[in-house]
Write a protein that holds these residues in place. Sequence first.
Motif, PDB file in Angstrom:
ATOM      1  N   TYR A 203      22.706  38.712  -3.837  1.00 24.72           N
ATOM      2  CA  TYR A 203      21.800  38.621  -4.984  1.00 24.72           C
ATOM      3  C   TYR A 203      22.456  37.731  -6.027  1.00 24.72           C
ATOM      4  N   GLU A 204      21.747  36.706  -6.497  1.00 28.22           N
ATOM      5  CA  GLU A 204      22.369  35.718  -7.397  1.00 28.22           C
ATOM      6  C   GLU A 204      21.673  35.607  -8.748  1.00 28.22           C
ATOM      7  N   PHE A 205      20.961  36.647  -9.147  1.00 28.60           N
ATOM      8  CA  PHE A 205      20.273  36.602 -10.435  1.00 28.60           C
ATOM      9  C   PHE A 205      20.904  37.615 -11.392  1.00 28.60           C
TER      10      PHE A 205
END
Length: 161
Positions: free
Chosen positions: A97-99
């Motif tokens: 997850y990159e947010f």
Amino acid sequence: MSEPGVIPEDVLAELLPPDEKAEGRAVAVIECHEEIPCDTCRWVCPVKAVIKPAITTPPRCDWDACIGCGTCVLACPGLAIFMVKLDGEWAEVSVPYEFLPVPKRGEVVWALDRVGRRVATAEVVRAVTSKDRTSMVTIRVPRGLAHSVRAILPPEEGTEG
Ligand code: SF4
Ligand code: SF4
């Protein structure tokens, strides 16, 4: 026929662990099937559980050797590695997850399939973030969704709806 960008079913079947390999223990599920020049997953694995004889050979996970540490999930530049742990009628699925913000334990998020369809709501079990700020979020889903959920949407995207 598969949708563009989605792994064909026959290829996918070879990448998924048999139930007995993931029952009660988390193992990596490496959904990287193109012959790309990358071997980050092989180098970061602390127990050499990623099988990749050449840099362009698609990786495979040795599920007997995998200790479910998640290092490869956080390191994969293609966001192509997940973890699955089967637990009776439930399963834990870990996704990169990159947010921001990263969902916290106990929050409810949307569980998405490989083409981004919302298939369920799911509780976040844990989330860890690496030094390079990639996170891995683990959610709890019904066992039947263990091999179809591969992304999440945060709660503000409308889990109530
Ligand atoms: S989860 Fe950990 S032990 Fe398993 S393949 Fe990835 S890096 Fe290796
Ligand atoms: S690090 Fe990710 S993109 Fe690179 S070979 Fe491994 S699974 Fe594929």
